[in-house]
Design a protein around this motif. Sequence first.
Motif, PDB file in Angstrom:
ATOM      1  N   ALA A 185      83.110  -6.063   6.476  1.00 42.55           N
ATOM      2  CA  ALA A 185      81.956  -5.535   7.491  1.00 42.55           C
ATOM      3  C   ALA A 185      82.495  -4.325   8.064  1.00 42.55           C
ATOM      4  N   VAL A 186      83.683  -4.521   8.914  1.00 44.92           N
ATOM      5  CA  VAL A 186      83.977  -3.560   9.732  1.00 44.92           C
ATOM      6  C   VAL A 186      84.280  -1.991   8.938  1.00 44.92           C
ATOM      7  N   ALA A 187      84.870  -2.249   7.726  1.00 45.55           N
ATOM      8  CA  ALA A 187      85.281  -1.312   7.102  1.00 45.55           C
ATOM      9  C   ALA A 187      83.976  -0.392   6.422  1.00 45.55           C
ATOM     10  N   ALA A 188      83.107  -1.188   6.185  1.00 47.38           N
ATOM     11  CA  ALA A 188      81.940  -0.613   5.534  1.00 47.38           C
ATOM     12  C   ALA A 188      81.084  -0.014   6.562  1.00 47.38           C
ATOM     13  N   ASN A 189      80.999  -0.489   7.840  1.00 49.32           N
ATOM     14  CA  ASN A 189      80.345   0.173   8.813  1.00 49.32           C
ATOM     15  C   ASN A 189      81.112   1.517   9.489  1.00 49.32           C
ATOM     16  N   LEU A 190      82.345   1.730   8.623  1.00 49.87           N
ATOM     17  CA  LEU A 190      82.912   3.205   8.856  1.00 49.87           C
ATOM     18  C   LEU A 190      82.731   4.141   7.626  1.00 49.87           C
ATOM     19  N   GLY A 191      81.944   3.528   6.528  1.00 51.03           N
ATOM     20  CA  GLY A 191      81.612   4.173   5.494  1.00 51.03           C
ATOM     21  C   GLY A 191      80.860   5.466   5.511  1.00 51.03           C
ATOM     22  N   LEU A 192      80.683   5.984   4.446  1.00 56.94           N
ATOM     23  CA  LEU A 192      80.161   7.385   4.412  1.00 56.94           C
ATOM     24  C   LEU A 192      78.788   7.590   4.871  1.00 56.94           C
ATOM     25  N   THR A 193      78.011   6.703   4.806  1.00 56.19           N
ATOM     26  CA  THR A 193      76.644   6.486   5.491  1.00 56.19           C
ATOM     27  C   THR A 193      76.658   6.367   6.932  1.00 56.19           C
ATOM     28  N   THR A 194      77.585   5.888   7.634  1.00 53.91           N
ATOM     29  CA  THR A 194      77.661   5.525   8.998  1.00 53.91           C
ATOM     30  C   THR A 194      78.321   6.961   9.434  1.00 53.91           C
ATOM     31  N   GLN A 195      79.327   7.579   8.605  1.00 52.98           N
ATOM     32  CA  GLN A 195      80.005   8.745   9.267  1.00 52.98           C
ATOM     33  C   GLN A 195      78.934   9.979   9.403  1.00 52.98           C
ATOM     34  N   LEU A 196      78.190  10.064   8.211  1.00 51.22           N
ATOM     35  CA  LEU A 196      77.075  11.187   8.500  1.00 51.22           C
ATOM     36  C   LEU A 196      76.189  10.805   9.305  1.00 51.22           C
ATOM     37  N   ALA A 197      75.658   9.407   9.469  1.00 48.65           N
ATOM     38  CA  ALA A 197      74.794   9.340  10.489  1.00 48.65           C
ATOM     39  C   ALA A 197      75.336   9.612  12.069  1.00 48.65           C
ATOM     40  N   PHE A 198      76.784   9.298  12.306  1.00 48.46           N
ATOM     41  CA  PHE A 198      77.158   9.734  13.403  1.00 48.46           C
ATOM     42  C   PHE A 198      77.389  11.034  13.492  1.00 48.46           C
ATOM     43  N   LEU A 199      77.929  11.777  12.647  1.00 49.56           N
ATOM     44  CA  LEU A 199      77.613  13.201  12.781  1.00 49.56           C
ATOM     45  C   LEU A 199      76.655  13.864  13.120  1.00 49.56           C
ATOM     46  N   GLY A 200      75.380  13.387  12.160  1.00 46.67           N
ATOM     47  CA  GLY A 200      74.098  13.934  12.759  1.00 46.67           C
ATOM     48  C   GLY A 200      73.559  13.779  13.913  1.00 46.67           C
ATOM     49  N   LEU A 201      74.156  12.625  14.570  1.00 46.02           N
ATOM     50  CA  LEU A 201      73.972  12.424  16.192  1.00 46.02           C
ATOM     51  C   LEU A 201      74.632  13.506  17.096  1.00 46.02           C
ATOM     52  N   CYS A 202      75.912  13.659  16.706  1.00 50.08           N
ATOM     53  CA  CYS A 202      76.727  14.685  17.212  1.00 50.08           C
ATOM     54  C   CYS A 202      76.156  15.868  17.332  1.00 50.08           C
ATOM     55  N   LEU A 203      75.602  16.443  15.921  1.00 50.67           N
ATOM     56  CA  LEU A 203      74.812  17.678  15.874  1.00 50.67           C
ATOM     57  C   LEU A 203      73.828  17.747  16.957  1.00 50.67           C
ATOM     58  N   LEU A 204      73.024  16.914  16.959  1.00 50.54           N
ATOM     59  CA  LEU A 204      71.772  16.871  17.769  1.00 50.54           C
ATOM     60  C   LEU A 204      72.060  16.941  19.362  1.00 50.54           C
ATOM     61  N   ALA A 205      73.287  16.322  19.501  1.00 49.11           N
ATOM     62  CA  ALA A 205      73.587  16.237  20.982  1.00 49.11           C
ATOM     63  C   ALA A 205      74.502  17.815  21.073  1.00 49.11           C
ATOM     64  N   GLY A 206      74.786  18.568  20.346  1.00 42.24           N
ATOM     65  CA  GLY A 206      75.303  19.534  20.464  1.00 42.24           C
ATOM     66  C   GLY A 206      76.974  19.536  20.634  1.00 42.24           C
ATOM     67  N   HIS A 207      77.384  18.462  19.989  1.00 49.56           N
ATOM     68  CA  HIS A 207      78.831  18.215  20.243  1.00 49.56           C
ATOM     69  C   HIS A 207      79.550  17.629  19.028  1.00 49.56           C
ATOM     70  N   PRO A 208      79.245  18.523  17.908  1.00 51.55           N
ATOM     71  CA  PRO A 208      79.997  18.089  16.326  1.00 51.55           C
ATOM     72  C   PRO A 208      81.511  17.839  16.598  1.00 51.55           C
ATOM     73  N   ARG A 209      82.126  18.559  17.126  1.00 56.09           N
ATOM     74  CA  ARG A 209      83.622  18.091  17.504  1.00 56.09           C
ATOM     75  C   ARG A 209      83.692  16.603  17.868  1.00 56.09           C
ATOM     76  N   LEU A 210      82.821  16.100  18.528  1.00 57.33           N
ATOM     77  CA  LEU A 210      82.953  14.745  18.863  1.00 57.33           C
ATOM     78  C   LEU A 210      82.905  13.945  17.674  1.00 57.33           C
ATOM     79  N   TYR A 211      82.484  14.289  16.557  1.00 54.06           N
ATOM     80  CA  TYR A 211      82.854  13.315  15.343  1.00 54.06           C
ATOM     81  C   TYR A 211      84.093  13.690  14.884  1.00 54.06           C
TER      82      TYR A 211
END
Length: 243
Positions: free
Chosen positions: A186-212
Motif C-alpha cells: 500500500a505504501v509503495a503503491a501510493n508512491l507509484g506513478l499516478t501519485t507522482q504525477l498528481a503531486f507534480l501537478g499540484l506543485c506546478l499549480l502552486a508555482g513550485h515544480p522543484r518541490l516535486y
Amino acid sequence: MDPLARLNVYPTHVVLFHTVLGVSAAWLIRRGGPWWRSRLAPALLLQLKTVLDNLDGQLARATGQTTETGRYLDTEMDLAVDLALNVAIAGRAGVPLTLLQSLILTTDFLWERDHRAARGEVFREAAAQAGDNPRVLAALKAVYAAYFLPQEQALGGWFEARLRVVVGDSPTPEDRRAYTPLPITAVAANLGLTTQLAFLGLCLLAGHPRLYTRSLPAQALVLLGVQRWREGEVRRVGAQDTR
C-alpha cells in the motif's frame, strides 16, 4: 471499452498518445511563460496522461489484446516521460533524479510481486496475444534489460539478503508472508506513478515544480523506513512462534 474497440483504437495507440501528452507537458514546463502555459496546461496534461495510462491496460485486458510488446512499450514510454519532466524541472540534475524515481517505482513493482508470490497469487497474467513484431520486441527487451533489469536484480537481491539476515539462510513460507504484508504494498503503491504525477501537478499549480523533484529523496527515505519496519515484523512474528 467497447466504443474504443469499435473505433479500432488499440492499447499501443493509447500508450503513444499519453506519451505525447507527457512530453508536451515537459516542453511547456521548460519553455515557461504565462501561468496558464507553464503551470495550468502541463498540470492538466499530466492528469489526462495518468487517466490514459491507466486506460491502456484496462483496454488491453478487456479486449484480449495484452501483448509483450505493449507491456514493455508502456513501461519504457513512462520512463521517457519521467526523464523529460525531471530534466525540464531540474536540468541536468533531472537525470540522476529520474534514476532515483525509477528505483522508487521498481520497489513498488517488487513488493507487489513478492507479496503475491508469498501467497501463491498470480502477479502478471500471460500475454493474451502473440505475433509481436520480433525486431520491435527485441529492441524493447534490450532497453528493459539494460535499464530496468539491473535495478530489479540489485533491489531484489538486497531485499532477499535483508530477509536472510533476519531469519537465516532458509526463509520459510511464513517468513516470506510476514516479510511482505499488505501495508508495504500500500505504501509503495501510493508512491507509484499516478501519485507522482498528481503531486507534480499540484506543485506546478502552486508555482513550485522543484518541490516535486526535491521530494524524491524523501520518498526513498520513506521506503527505507518501511523496509526496516517489515524486517521488524519478521522478527516479531518469529518471536511469537518460538513462545
